[in-house]
Design an enzyme around this catalytic site. Sequence first.
Site, mmCIF file in Angstrom:
data_model
loop_
_atom_site.group_PDB
_atom_site.id
_atom_site.type_symbol
_atom_site.label_atom_id
_atom_site.label_comp_id
_atom_site.label_asym_id
_atom_site.label_seq_id
_atom_site.Cartn_x
_atom_site.Cartn_y
_atom_site.Cartn_z
ATOM 1 N N ASP A 154 -11.917 60.636 91.478
ATOM 2 C CA ASP A 154 -12.303 60.389 92.867
ATOM 3 C C ASP A 154 -13.352 59.277 92.942
ATOM 4 O O ASP A 154 -13.906 58.846 91.924
ATOM 5 C CB ASP A 154 -12.836 61.674 93.500
ATOM 6 C CG ASP A 154 -11.743 62.720 93.678
ATOM 7 O OD1 ASP A 154 -10.592 62.326 93.936
ATOM 8 O OD2 ASP A 154 -12.037 63.917 93.539
ATOM 9 N N HIS A 182 -6.667 57.381 91.083
ATOM 10 C CA HIS A 182 -7.144 58.311 92.110
ATOM 11 C C HIS A 182 -6.460 59.675 92.023
ATOM 12 O O HIS A 182 -6.860 60.613 92.721
ATOM 13 C CB HIS A 182 -6.932 57.709 93.499
ATOM 14 C CG HIS A 182 -8.003 58.092 94.480
ATOM 15 N ND1 HIS A 182 -8.822 59.188 94.311
ATOM 16 C CD2 HIS A 182 -8.400 57.522 95.653
ATOM 17 C CE1 HIS A 182 -9.652 59.277 95.326
ATOM 18 N NE2 HIS A 182 -9.419 58.275 96.157
#
Length: 432
Positions: free
Chosen positions: A408, A404
């Site tokens: 995304d 992350h």
Amino acid sequence: MAKFELKLPKMGESVAEATVTNWLKKVGDKIEMDEAVLEIATDKVDSEVPSEVAGTLVEILFNTDDVVQVGQTIAIIETEGGAVASTPEVKVEAPVAVAEVAKAVEVAKETVAPADFSASDKFFSPLVKNIAKEEGISLAELESIAGSGKDGRVNKEDLLNYIKNRGSQPAVVATPAAAPKATPAPVAQSVPVSVNGGDEIVEMDRMRKLISGYMVASVQTSAHVQSFIEVDVTNIVKWRDKVKNAFEKREGEKLTFTPIFMEAVAKALKDFPGMNISVDGEFIIKRKNINLGMAAALPNGNLIVPVIKNADQLNLVGMAKAVNDLGNRAKAGKLKPDDTQGGTYTVTNVGTFGSVFGTPIINQPQVGILALGAIRKVPAVIETPEGDFIGIRQKMFLSHSYDHRVVDGALGGSFVKRVADYLEAWDINRDI
């Protein structure tokens, strides 16, 4: 008689050294050409070093557990004839030179205590620790560096900048040198004791220690997040059942589900190149080639990840051959160090052991890994022009772990959805 220098061969672009794990021959043994002389281990794979000549082993220059650089002479073999007669003088001096170097190393060890970075409460990546060791930076000195990474972590750029300016502040290096000597860090290495006397205590083998270090470092480095999607692979199961016997008869290879899934992943990576990247500190490296890592379980229970190079350029036949070749050589312990290098994305088949889905750990410095769940017959709603009805379908879960920090949810979810789309759109009449 002539003497031949057996050197540690080049084992891949990124492999610079190896550890001697076992000598298969001893001084005085006869050796045939291409016969294995010793076993070595890199940080990824174990392999053997064969002799390029036939002769008698007369000298061993490194002991078990010694680290050897690529190109270094590791043994001397006496051969018949004079084909290599230009090297005898060098060999006679080699043991003396090795002894002098060993003596110097022992003196250095007594003078300067080695840095034990595991004694620190701070997290340092394997890359940072390796650079620190090479530059002779102590633990106290490393801990004094101001880090610019997350939570003040010291990254590669911080360390290189420190080393660059290190010459102007020698006092900082000298002062903490004695500190590691006084620390009782080795106590932490003591063997645990069984409380009830019935427990068995077994030390991890070399590969398990490496795997352990990689897994912990990956979790501490990447912000892992997962996306899951269920896929209907009924058409793939039917198609494989129809063609697998003819394929094996024609190609001499078994057609498993793995190359089919790998083909879909390679296509999805071309569609979403943002998943085919790696991270180096605060920089993103966009990989030109699509090299798929294929996690494989070894007979001893350990794990290794051989790599299919340029996977997007292979047709299904080529993919099947690559999968079978790497899988067979992994189980037989015949992988070369270069076979595990250069991966840009990894796939692991947890369904082999009956798992429906999982949350795999990213293979650093990659940013994603896909787990393939077990294929199961399940009741499902089937939509038709005449209405919905319940039918038996072959389904599986895809579990996508991604980093992350740079990926995304939109990209991570879209990528695994594209893999699912390719699998569900499989042409049951496809030729192979």
